[in-house]
Design an enzyme around this catalytic site. Sequence first.
Site, PDB file in Angstrom:
ATOM      1  N   HIS A 121       0.858  -1.194   0.000  1.00  0.00           N
ATOM      2  CA  HIS A 121       0.000   0.000   0.000  1.00  0.00           C
ATOM      3  C   HIS A 121       0.894   1.244   0.000  1.00  0.00           C
ATOM      4  O   HIS A 121       1.742   1.426   0.880  1.00  0.00           O
ATOM      5  CB  HIS A 121      -0.897  -0.017   1.240  1.00  0.00           C
ATOM      6  CG  HIS A 121      -1.885   1.110   1.299  1.00  0.00           C
ATOM      7  ND1 HIS A 121      -3.079   1.094   0.613  1.00  0.00           N
ATOM      8  CD2 HIS A 121      -1.859   2.283   1.984  1.00  0.00           C
ATOM      9  CE1 HIS A 121      -3.745   2.218   0.871  1.00  0.00           C
ATOM     10  NE2 HIS A 121      -3.021   2.964   1.693  1.00  0.00           N
TER      11      HIS A 121
ATOM     12  N   GLY B 235      -3.673  11.577   6.079  1.00  0.00           N
ATOM     13  CA  GLY B 235      -2.565  12.517   6.217  1.00  0.00           C
ATOM     14  C   GLY B 235      -1.414  11.986   7.057  1.00  0.00           C
ATOM     15  O   GLY B 235      -0.273  12.363   6.835  1.00  0.00           O
TER      16      GLY B 235
ATOM     17  N   GLY C 128       0.196   8.484   9.523  1.00  0.00           N
ATOM     18  CA  GLY C 128       0.107   7.145  10.083  1.00  0.00           C
ATOM     19  C   GLY C 128       0.005   7.265  11.602  1.00  0.00           C
ATOM     20  O   GLY C 128       0.195   8.349  12.166  1.00  0.00           O
ATOM     21  N   GLY C 129      -0.299   6.166  12.233  1.00  0.00           N
ATOM     22  CA  GLY C 129      -0.255   6.107  13.692  1.00  0.00           C
ATOM     23  C   GLY C 129      -1.384   6.801  14.435  1.00  0.00           C
ATOM     24  O   GLY C 129      -1.272   7.062  15.633  1.00  0.00           O
TER      25      GLY C 129
ATOM     26  N   ASP D  37      -8.573   1.587   6.016  1.00  0.00           N
ATOM     27  CA  ASP D  37      -7.237   2.175   6.121  1.00  0.00           C
ATOM     28  C   ASP D  37      -7.176   3.147   7.299  1.00  0.00           C
ATOM     29  O   ASP D  37      -7.879   4.157   7.306  1.00  0.00           O
ATOM     30  CB  ASP D  37      -6.936   2.898   4.794  1.00  0.00           C
ATOM     31  CG  ASP D  37      -5.517   3.437   4.712  1.00  0.00           C
ATOM     32  OD1 ASP D  37      -4.726   3.215   5.652  1.00  0.00           O
ATOM     33  OD2 ASP D  37      -5.212   4.079   3.687  1.00  0.00           O
ATOM     34  N   GLY D  38      -6.306   2.835   8.261  1.00  0.00           N
ATOM     35  CA  GLY D  38      -6.062   3.726   9.391  1.00  0.00           C
ATOM     36  C   GLY D  38      -6.367   3.087  10.730  1.00  0.00           C
ATOM     37  O   GLY D  38      -7.495   2.677  10.983  1.00  0.00           O
ATOM     38  N   GLY D  39      -5.338   2.971  11.556  1.00  0.00           N
ATOM     39  CA  GLY D  39      -5.542   2.442  12.909  1.00  0.00           C
ATOM     40  C   GLY D  39      -5.924   0.977  12.953  1.00  0.00           C
ATOM     41  O   GLY D  39      -6.513   0.515  13.930  1.00  0.00           O
TER      42      GLY D  39
ATOM     43  N   GLY E 286      -0.150   0.165   8.762  1.00  0.00           N
ATOM     44  CA  GLY E 286       1.160   0.806   8.671  1.00  0.00           C
ATOM     45  C   GLY E 286       1.938   0.648   9.951  1.00  0.00           C
ATOM     46  O   GLY E 286       2.776  -0.250  10.087  1.00  0.00           O
ATOM     47  N   SER E 287       1.644   1.503  10.925  1.00  0.00           N
ATOM     48  CA  SER E 287       2.456   1.501  12.147  1.00  0.00           C
ATOM     49  C   SER E 287       2.335   0.197  12.921  1.00  0.00           C
ATOM     50  O   SER E 287       3.307  -0.245  13.532  1.00  0.00           O
ATOM     51  CB  SER E 287       2.108   2.702  13.030  1.00  0.00           C
ATOM     52  OG  SER E 287       0.730   2.846  13.147  1.00  0.00           O
TER      53      SER E 287
HETATM   54  C1  DX5 Z   1      -3.223   7.612   6.268  1.00  0.00           C
HETATM   55  C2  DX5 Z   1      -2.796   6.607   5.231  1.00  0.00           C
HETATM   56  C3  DX5 Z   1      -2.650   5.238   5.771  1.00  0.00           C
HETATM   57  C4  DX5 Z   1      -1.618   5.128   6.851  1.00  0.00           C
HETATM   58  C5  DX5 Z   1      -2.113   4.105   7.817  1.00  0.00           C
HETATM   59  O1  DX5 Z   1      -3.468   8.833   5.684  1.00  0.00           O
HETATM   60  O2  DX5 Z   1      -3.745   6.544   4.187  1.00  0.00           O
HETATM   61  O3  DX5 Z   1      -2.445   4.281   4.765  1.00  0.00           O
HETATM   62  O4  DX5 Z   1      -0.344   4.770   6.396  1.00  0.00           O
HETATM   63  O5  DX5 Z   1      -1.283   4.102   8.897  1.00  0.00           O
HETATM   64  P1  DX5 Z   1      -1.640   3.387  10.258  1.00  0.00           P
HETATM   65  O6  DX5 Z   1      -1.885   1.943   9.969  1.00  0.00           O
HETATM   66  O7  DX5 Z   1      -0.425   3.632  11.081  1.00  0.00           O
HETATM   67  O8  DX5 Z   1      -2.873   4.060  10.808  1.00  0.00           O
HETATM   68 ZN    ZN Z   2      -3.546   4.780   2.719  1.00  0.00          ZN
END
Ligand code: DX5
Ligand code: ZN
Length: 219
Positions: free
Chosen positions: A34, A143, A145-146, A176-178, A198-199
């Site tokens: 991603h 915008g 991650g985390g 997507d997100g958290g 992501g994180s």
């Molecule tokens: C946020 C991005 C995500 C982000 C997710 O704007 O679209 O793809 O990398 O990060 P986590 O999993 O850390 O919330």
């Molecule tokens: Zn994303």
Amino acid sequence: MGKTLIAPSLLAADFGNLQRDVELVNQSEADWHHLDIMDGHFVPNISYGMPVMKAIAKHATKPLDVHLMISDPDRYISTFAVLGADTLTVHYEACTHLHRTIQAIKKEGMNAGVALNPHTPVKVLKDILHDLDLVLVMSVNPGYGGQSFIENTYTKLRALKKMMEKQGVNPLVEVDGGVSSENARALVEAGANVLVAGSFVFNSKDPGGTIADLKEIAG
Ligand code: DX5
Ligand code: ZN
């Protein structure tokens, strides 16, 4: 092997060791890479652009799932096709002529996705849903991650599922997100079949193992 797709977000990778982290995803049970492209205009942050994506694409062996968080994405559709995007997702909130944008993405041979910000109801997709390969439900404000997961996402996923059933269409549903092992199963039960993380993946001691855990939990 479960049917839920796992898409680790390279936004949380170590950019000083990007090749290493791309290869880590290659060798893991992840399904997609991603890629989060941010322009500092549509979202209040700038991530990385074309030269970095080119470097990622050079080493990646799995499909590239490109999430554009940029204003006026139409300007770059063919560029992302050339860079090797398999799925190109644009934001509903960034497209005045969404139908035209979706057709342009498909014309370039990519799968077309639309992302919805947390405040955007799924009903806005009613007249475009049958044209989509993927719907991305943002579970944080795009915008960064985390950030922490927004619980209302479950309500949106259920509403989307209902709308899909009513129309007899079956786009992939990505969250997507958290995302973490805490909410992965519940998200799948609410209708998600692609999970971005992501994180949770890259901040763990063993990212490959974390991806395997997510895959197992998601089912
Ligand atoms: C946020 C991005 C995500 C982000 C997710 O704007 O679209 O793809 O990398 O990060 P986590 O999993 O850390 O919330
Ligand atoms: Zn994303």
